[in-house]
Design an enzyme around this catalytic site. Sequence first.
Site, PDB file in Angstrom:
ATOM      1  N   PHE A   1       1.742  22.577   0.175  1.00 27.34           N
ATOM      2  CA  PHE A   1       1.561  21.720  -1.002  1.00 27.34           C
ATOM      3  C   PHE A   1       0.291  20.872  -0.868  1.00 27.34           C
ATOM      4  O   PHE A   1      -0.061  20.427   0.224  1.00 27.34           O
ATOM      5  CB  PHE A   1       2.774  20.804  -1.150  1.00 27.34           C
ATOM      6  CG  PHE A   1       2.639  19.768  -2.236  1.00 27.34           C
ATOM      7  CD1 PHE A   1       3.023  20.070  -3.531  1.00 27.34           C
ATOM      8  CD2 PHE A   1       2.120  18.515  -1.968  1.00 27.34           C
ATOM      9  CE1 PHE A   1       2.909  19.136  -4.535  1.00 27.34           C
ATOM     10  CE2 PHE A   1       1.998  17.576  -2.971  1.00 27.34           C
ATOM     11  CZ  PHE A   1       2.397  17.878  -4.256  1.00 27.34           C
TER      12      PHE A   1
ATOM     13  N   ASN B   1       3.351  -3.813   2.906  1.00 21.40           N
ATOM     14  CA  ASN B   1       2.178  -3.583   2.068  1.00 21.40           C
ATOM     15  C   ASN B   1       2.167  -4.488   0.838  1.00 21.40           C
ATOM     16  O   ASN B   1       1.185  -4.535   0.094  1.00 21.40           O
ATOM     17  CB  ASN B   1       2.128  -2.117   1.632  1.00 21.40           C
ATOM     18  CG  ASN B   1       3.368  -1.686   0.871  1.00 21.40           C
ATOM     19  OD1 ASN B   1       4.479  -2.077   1.210  1.00 21.40           O
ATOM     20  ND2 ASN B   1       3.194  -0.885  -0.145  1.00 21.40           N
ATOM     21  N   ASP B   2       3.255  -5.225   0.602  1.00 24.67           N
ATOM     22  CA  ASP B   2       3.327  -6.156  -0.521  1.00 24.67           C
ATOM     23  C   ASP B   2       3.067  -7.607  -0.107  1.00 24.67           C
ATOM     24  O   ASP B   2       3.049  -8.492  -0.962  1.00 24.67           O
ATOM     25  CB  ASP B   2       4.714  -6.077  -1.188  1.00 24.67           C
ATOM     26  CG  ASP B   2       5.054  -4.677  -1.645  1.00 24.67           C
ATOM     27  OD1 ASP B   2       4.164  -4.033  -2.222  1.00 24.67           O
ATOM     28  OD2 ASP B   2       6.190  -4.225  -1.416  1.00 24.67           O
TER      29      ASP B   2
ATOM     30  N   ASP C   1       6.111  -4.208  -6.999  1.00 25.77           N
ATOM     31  CA  ASP C   1       6.005  -2.945  -6.287  1.00 25.77           C
ATOM     32  C   ASP C   1       6.961  -1.952  -6.958  1.00 25.77           C
ATOM     33  O   ASP C   1       7.808  -2.344  -7.769  1.00 25.77           O
ATOM     34  CB  ASP C   1       6.378  -3.156  -4.821  1.00 25.77           C
ATOM     35  CG  ASP C   1       6.285  -1.888  -4.008  1.00 25.77           C
ATOM     36  OD1 ASP C   1       5.370  -1.088  -4.257  1.00 25.77           O
ATOM     37  OD2 ASP C   1       7.143  -1.690  -3.129  1.00 25.77           O
TER      38      ASP C   1
ATOM     39  N   THR D   1       1.470  -0.202  -7.111  1.00 22.24           N
ATOM     40  CA  THR D   1       2.127   0.665  -6.137  1.00 22.24           C
ATOM     41  C   THR D   1       1.122   1.521  -5.383  1.00 22.24           C
ATOM     42  O   THR D   1       0.041   1.829  -5.890  1.00 22.24           O
ATOM     43  CB  THR D   1       3.158   1.574  -6.848  1.00 22.24           C
ATOM     44  OG1 THR D   1       3.738   2.458  -5.903  1.00 22.24           O
ATOM     45  CG2 THR D   1       2.509   2.382  -7.962  1.00 22.24           C
TER      46      THR D   1
ATOM     47  N   LYS E   1      -3.810  -4.904  -4.166  1.00 23.38           N
ATOM     48  CA  LYS E   1      -2.712  -5.587  -4.835  1.00 23.38           C
ATOM     49  C   LYS E   1      -2.986  -7.089  -4.912  1.00 23.38           C
ATOM     50  O   LYS E   1      -2.814  -7.715  -5.961  1.00 23.38           O
ATOM     51  CB  LYS E   1      -1.394  -5.332  -4.102  1.00 23.38           C
ATOM     52  CG  LYS E   1      -0.886  -3.905  -4.175  1.00 23.38           C
ATOM     53  CD  LYS E   1       0.475  -3.769  -3.512  1.00 23.38           C
ATOM     54  CE  LYS E   1       1.013  -2.356  -3.643  1.00 23.38           C
ATOM     55  NZ  LYS E   1       2.377  -2.222  -3.091  1.00 23.38           N
TER      56      LYS E   1
END
Length: 1031
Positions: free
Chosen positions: A432, A686-687, A287, A542, A663
């Site tokens: 943005f 998330n990993d 990550d 990532t 991933k």
Amino acid sequence: MQRLRRKLIPQISSLAWYSTVLPLIVVLSITGVKDAIDDLADVLLLSSSEPYSLTYIETAELDGETNLKVKQAISVTSNMEDNLELLSAFDGKVKCEPPNNKLDKFTGILTYKGNKYLLDHDKLLLRGCTIRNTDWCYGLVIYTGPDTKLMQNSGKSTFKRTHIDHLMNVLVIWIFLFLASMCFVLAIGHGIWEYKKGYYFQTFLPWEEYVSSSFVSAILIFWSYFIILNTVVPISLYVSVEIIRLGNSYYINWDREMFYAPQNTPAQARITTLNEELGQVEYVFSDKTGTLTQNIMIFNRCSINGKFYGSVYDKNGETVKISEKTEKVDFSYNKLADPKFSFYDKTLVEAVKKGDHWVHLFFLSLSLCHTVMSEERVEGELVYQAQSPDEGALVTAARNFGFVFRSRTSETIMMVEMGKTKVYELLAILDFNNVRKRMSVIAQAYKEHTHVFQEFASEGLRTLMVAYRELDDAVFQDWSKKHSEACLSLENREDKLSNVYEEIEKDLMLLGATAIEDKLQDGVPETIITLNKARIKVWVLTGDKQETAVNIAYSSNIFSEEMDGVFIVEGRDDKTVHKELRAARNQMKPESLLETDPVNTSLTMKPKKPFRIPEEEPSGSYGLVINGCSLAYALEGNLELELLQTACMCKGVICCRMTPLQKAQVVNLVKKYKKVVTLAIGDGANDVGMIKAAHVGVGISGQEGMQAMLSSDFTFSQFHYLQRLLLVHGRWSYNRMCKFLSYFFYKNFAFTLVHFWYAFFSGFSAQTVYDNWFITFYNLVYTSLPVLGLSLFDQDVNETWSLRFPELYEPGQDNFYFNKKEFVKCLMHGIYSSLVLFFVPMETIYNSVRNDGTEISDYQSFSVMVQTSLLCVVTMQIALETTYWTLINHFFIWGSLGFYFCIIYFLYSDGLCLMFPNVFQFLGVARNTLNQPQVWLNVTLTVALCVLPVIGYQFLKPLFWPISVDKALSRIRECMKHPLPPPAQAKMKHVHYRRRSAYAFSHKQGFGALITSGKTMKFELPKKSSTSLKK
């Protein structure tokens, strides 16, 4: 014969009863801790404590991002607030899409009081998010348990086993077959012997009543030999392996070099079954945020009106490297300064205090041009919530230099400028987005503008440009009308807004630039270089955006300026992705596209089982960048092989904008088609998917929760500890395990096969060569401690050389030290040793007599000679295998041999044998045999014949069949004789690459629309009279 037949019962087994119970006890005592599963859900937001039912959340455990995001309930339910009666009476029905793994998409319809309301992702609170700055909120459960989006992205939990475990299982089957074949041969021999000779000896050696023929006798003898020769099957092997792994796991836990003092966190081996797998890793999947970086944004430098600030110089004008000892700027003059902020260049503070017009205008721009929200629950203590960590760092920097953003309404911004409170009228926010990559604010007479800038790219910093423009009233009013029309447009609204923004964002005056550092963890670039030298490839997976990921890839040395090219795959359909991947392969290795390529040939044949893609060498050094959208197509069908072939030829791979499931899919793709060991390392929820999918999972104890750690096999606090985990602990564990297995199989073969040769001289009667007590103690006592000492303490080189010569790691990747070929060598070595151990003693004592003239060639004397020679041989063998001697090794090896002599004198003593004659039958054999010179001549000759070939092989192998590790060991020996100075720190260089720099705002739009709508305010300030624009 009756006494002989009693030896055929199962008590003849080489191991005591507790030797079979012990493995079960040990294995059960070392079971891993089962991870708890929380009963959480994905919730539709109904109402919250904030105005307009806004809820601020952090999604670090979902996508690794720590910046604040906003959710908002639909208006029809937000009016219920915290009224439990209204909430309990809520009878709306939700129809939505089935459970899926898309974190950023949700579609549904709420039917309530006869009306239908559209539901989208902005109204859903996902499992794993953390609520911030919101006192309470109520919601309706949509998905729960395994149906939640977080769990849909989690990989399946599987019990991980090492490659050596799988190999051992295969070898044990081979050994069983080998055992059965030996028993079959001996049973046939027994049947022939009984038929030709034994039948005629029934007068004084009668058959048992249940033995009707030589065939029946042969069947019974088969099982008798199966019991006697069962020691060739390593029953105690798995127990010994678990003990070794447990010991090597404690070395990781006790390693002070992997202890992180700031968090008081040691490294931890959470599982004890994967230690040697750490010595075979070829692919590392990492990550980015919180793993390679500290996840802390730092205002590093800036340029104002052409002057650079941020560097520190000594009296001679030389640049000083900033360290903990460097004196910090004193911000005590500013009561609202953030005490955590650090800056070292005093000239910038001096310019602020002197009232430099451009410096003041620069920091005023930073304090106005943003969408940060401020909270001041305690007087003077400001807490900023930013959509991007960069944005928060810039506003904090302006705050410390005297331009404090204190609060805002939908129409005003309250500032404290050098101690004086000032209110600015907020006229417009040009928020943005990912396309424009900038934002603007129109307030009073100032306009600030942000854009990508490259000045600090060579140092890997994230940069932006700050500019302003004075507007007259006519220009602004004309633009404002166009802006309003674009906002109200129903078709192509975003495109029209972009055109309007472009119209006003021109003719700007440059004020300066800022440099924000998404600071890498200490030692990350050096670690990546070391891992690459060890032939370990690092891929970054990532959820962050492409610009930021590429930026980090250069600063961490995953990409380098020496590369021949970096391929960007960003196709939006499968055909484009396929074209881009093949174009990359064509540049790296054109012949890989030919039909004659092995992989293409295999694809043409359409094999039923997954085949292995071989390693391919490209024509240069390349990198690959691919985003999540393109990856979704690349992971389907035959494109996955195109992706894998292309990626594996690259030095570094960056996959960005990935979901947790993607991933895991990338890791599984490499596992499926490459015969390699994979390792995944991450710090967030998330990993978890890729950590579970990889052969080895490593969790970083960072700022994104504990789920990665709880799902991992090993944990520590800093990425640079990975090189020590692999190159030191992993390599040692692999080498020790291989030595243990080779020696363990050898000593069992040498011990057991003596029975096989003896059968040909004992009428295949299933008579044992050794004393029963020797058979019981051989694996349990005599040879257990020496091999454990070897497996726990041996080192071919120390940790310093292991890190300095990463090429020492390569044999583990090739599984060079223990494989099927090495097993066959152990078998042949064992067969040779057993032949020597049997025939040399037999020929030595054949027709020989003692000093007193009595015969020495009796069964019991022969047994003592063979077992003594055997122990001396295996002891010398393990001494040769030992490369790192400690007092414990000496005690275990020579102590075990000495203990053998002590115990046989005790077991064969007159008192014990006379007291228990049926149990101890070798009365006085030890003292009457071991005092004969021909016995020691036999031991010396046996040891010499068994050991000298091994010494010769070890001497000649590096000379005639050298491998890379032999060359490295030779260099180490030379360095030990002539010590070299420590290697100089290489200066990190980075290419000036236009895609590297980025103003790393969040991938989502900021708070601009919410701010100008007024929905973020808990109360309305009295409307201030309009301030006229400066002309």
